[in-house]
Design a protein around this motif. Structure first.
Motif, PDB file in Angstrom:
ATOM      1  N   ASP A  55       0.825  -1.213   0.000  1.00 37.96           N
ATOM      2  CA  ASP A  55       0.000   0.000   0.000  1.00 37.96           C
ATOM      3  C   ASP A  55       0.856   1.259   0.000  1.00 37.96           C
ATOM      4  O   ASP A  55       0.505   2.270  -0.616  1.00 37.96           O
ATOM      5  N   TRP A  56       2.011   1.219   0.702  1.00 44.24           N
ATOM      6  CA  TRP A  56       2.888   2.393   0.720  1.00 44.24           C
ATOM      7  C   TRP A  56       3.474   2.668  -0.659  1.00 44.24           C
ATOM      8  O   TRP A  56       3.644   3.827  -1.040  1.00 44.24           O
ATOM      9  N   VAL A  57       3.795   1.629  -1.397  1.00 41.66           N
ATOM     10  CA  VAL A  57       4.341   1.820  -2.750  1.00 41.66           C
ATOM     11  C   VAL A  57       3.317   2.512  -3.643  1.00 41.66           C
ATOM     12  O   VAL A  57       3.646   3.463  -4.364  1.00 41.66           O
ATOM     13  N   PHE A  58       2.081   2.074  -3.580  1.00 37.64           N
ATOM     14  CA  PHE A  58       1.063   2.696  -4.415  1.00 37.64           C
ATOM     15  C   PHE A  58       0.732   4.112  -3.929  1.00 37.64           C
ATOM     16  O   PHE A  58       0.412   4.993  -4.735  1.00 37.64           O
ATOM     17  N   ALA A  59       0.816   4.342  -2.612  1.00 35.83           N
ATOM     18  CA  ALA A  59       0.627   5.704  -2.109  1.00 35.83           C
ATOM     19  C   ALA A  59       1.755   6.614  -2.585  1.00 35.83           C
ATOM     20  O   ALA A  59       1.511   7.787  -2.935  1.00 35.83           O
ATOM     21  N   TYR A  60       2.983   6.105  -2.641  1.00 35.28           N
ATOM     22  CA  TYR A  60       4.110   6.892  -3.151  1.00 35.28           C
ATOM     23  C   TYR A  60       3.896   7.263  -4.615  1.00 35.28           C
ATOM     24  O   TYR A  60       4.169   8.406  -5.023  1.00 35.28           O
TER      25      TYR A  60
END
Length: 433
Positions: A266-271
């Motif tokens: 989820d953090w990768v897609f938020a980035y």
């Protein structure tokens, strides 16, 4: 389970120490861990003729509040399942009647206006502990005095039972240990310091909690130590049992579905959204999904025909995504983010080994240190500007080297129990109806 002859050649009657050819200790089954060795020394006292030479039998317990939907509709159940620590891990992993559901806990309900009432929450938690205490009560006399029982090899032995590792996800762990949410259930690390690298941690003990309760008020215990003083844990009535010492890691929910799927992915897609904006970011998401869908058919690889865009993720889905996720996103994220994911995935694969040695434990610690260093990229890029203090699942990964030394290989002991639980839930409840 003790009288099952199928376990005759895959059953340990005593704790043991195992070493590799280089004379380094290695960890496999539960009885090869340091906890079983120490526990047997404390329980099987040579000076007592009643217990001298008795077989120590630790009970692995677990609870998992779940919703059964396949055959029973959207119904909630709270199963309690049990396994024997003497049985080898490969037997438990194969579900050869080495894991049994022994009870379904009551799920108290109330009107919506009282759902968040502190008195109702206290009642619900105390009911949980009182139920477990009642379930284990028949075995309590034989935790001090041996019970003559037939073992899988058809030999009769004097058996002393004990409470072994307790398996649960984080939300169950805080109920079992009577700890405030967002605090660590294993160590005394302050809630605001959970993101710090955990070295030389102080393990929680029930004796310490009781000592604090005698001199501190309820609010001070809650704010300073994260202890809920109003609840009496079920393990307090059992001899040689400290629930904080017995909380084992949950690979599926803490590491694979928690830290990897719900955090890193989820953090990768938020980035990507923060870096490229909504329009371009969703376009990149589409490219990543097409890469995931384009993975060729191969043994051991799970197909993602619609990319990552489906509603309910299982543990197998998360493990399948772990194998192909990094090549799909490597062109769209900074190098330090790639390194953070790489070291965490290496940690995941190392802790899932069926045989652990001191070398692999050292490598696990190294991977955690490197991941801890590189994950700061999520702070500097604005994905986690508040840091990681509010994420106890991230902190729990630092306890896995300790868990391995205490309880043996984590994968074989802890990963596969829920499959049996879900199957048994649906089969048992359908049969009851």
């Amino acid at each position: 389970m003790l009288t099952n002859p199928d376990f005759a050649d895959e059953f340990d009657i005593a704790p043991y120490r195992e070493y590799d050819p280089l004379l380094k200790q290695q960890y496999t089954n539960l009885m090869s861990g340091n906890w079983a060795w120490k526990q047997a020394q404390d329980v099987i006292v040579a000076d007592d003729p009643q217990t001298d030479g008795a077989m120590y039998c630790p009970l692995i317990l677990g609870t998992d509040k779940t919703t059964v939907s396949v055959a029973m509709g959207q119904n909630e159940y709270h199963p309690v399942y049990m396994s024997l620590g003497n049985v080898w891990n490969n037997v438990r992993r194969a579900h050869r009647n080495a894991i049994l559901i022994i009870a379904f806990l009551s799920i108290p309900k109330t009107e919506k206006r009282y759902a968040n009432d502190s008195r109702f929450r206290l009642f619900r938690r105390q009911l949980f502990h009182a139920s477990l205490a009642e379930i284990l009560n028949p075995l309590r006399p034989f935790m001090l005095k041996p019970d003559i029982t037939c073992c899988p090899d058809e030999h009769f032995r004097r058996v002393i039972y004990g409470l072994g590792p307790y398996i649960a996800d984080y939300m169950e762990q805080i109920v079992v240990t009577a700890i405030v949410q967002n605090w660590c259930v294993t160590c005394h690390t302050q809630r605001q310091h959970l993101e710090d690298l955990c070295k030389g941690f102080n393990v929680r003990t029930r004796e310490h909690a009781k000592s604090l309760a005698r001199v501190c008020n309820r609010k001070y215990l809650w704010d300073t130590y994260g202890i809920i003083n109003d609840i009496l844990p079920f393990s307090d009535d059992l001899p040689h049992a400290d629930i904080h010492e017995l909380m084992a890691g949950d690979l599926l929910h803490q590491v694979i579905k928690g830290c990897f799927k719900e955090h890193l992915v989820d953090w990768v897609f938020a980035y990507i959204i923060l870096e490229h904006g909504e329009t371009v970011g969703h376009g990149i998401w589409g490219q990543i999904d097409r890469r995931l869908a384009a993975v060729p058919t191969f043994p051991g690889l799970r197909p993602f025909h619609q990319g990552r865009d489906f509603k309910q993720w299982t543990g197998d889905d998360s493990k399948g995504l772990m194998k192909i996720f990094l090549p799909a996103v490597v062109n769209f994220i900074p190098p330090d983010m790639t390194r953070a994911i790489k070291y965490f995935m290496e940690f995941c694969y190392l802790v899932r080994r069926s045989i652990q040695t001191e070398d692999t434990v050292a490598r696990i610690t190294h991977c955690l240190e490197r991941y801890h260093h590189y994950r700061q990229i999520f702070v500097t890029t604005g994905v986690r500007p508040e840091g990681f203090s509010s994420l106890p699942l991230q902190h729990s990964a630092f306890h896995y080297p300790h868990h391995i030394r205490q309880f043996g290989a984590q994968r074989a002991l802890l990963v596969h129990y829920r499959v049996k639980a879900y199957q048994s839930c649906e089969g048992t409840m359908a049969a009851l109806k």
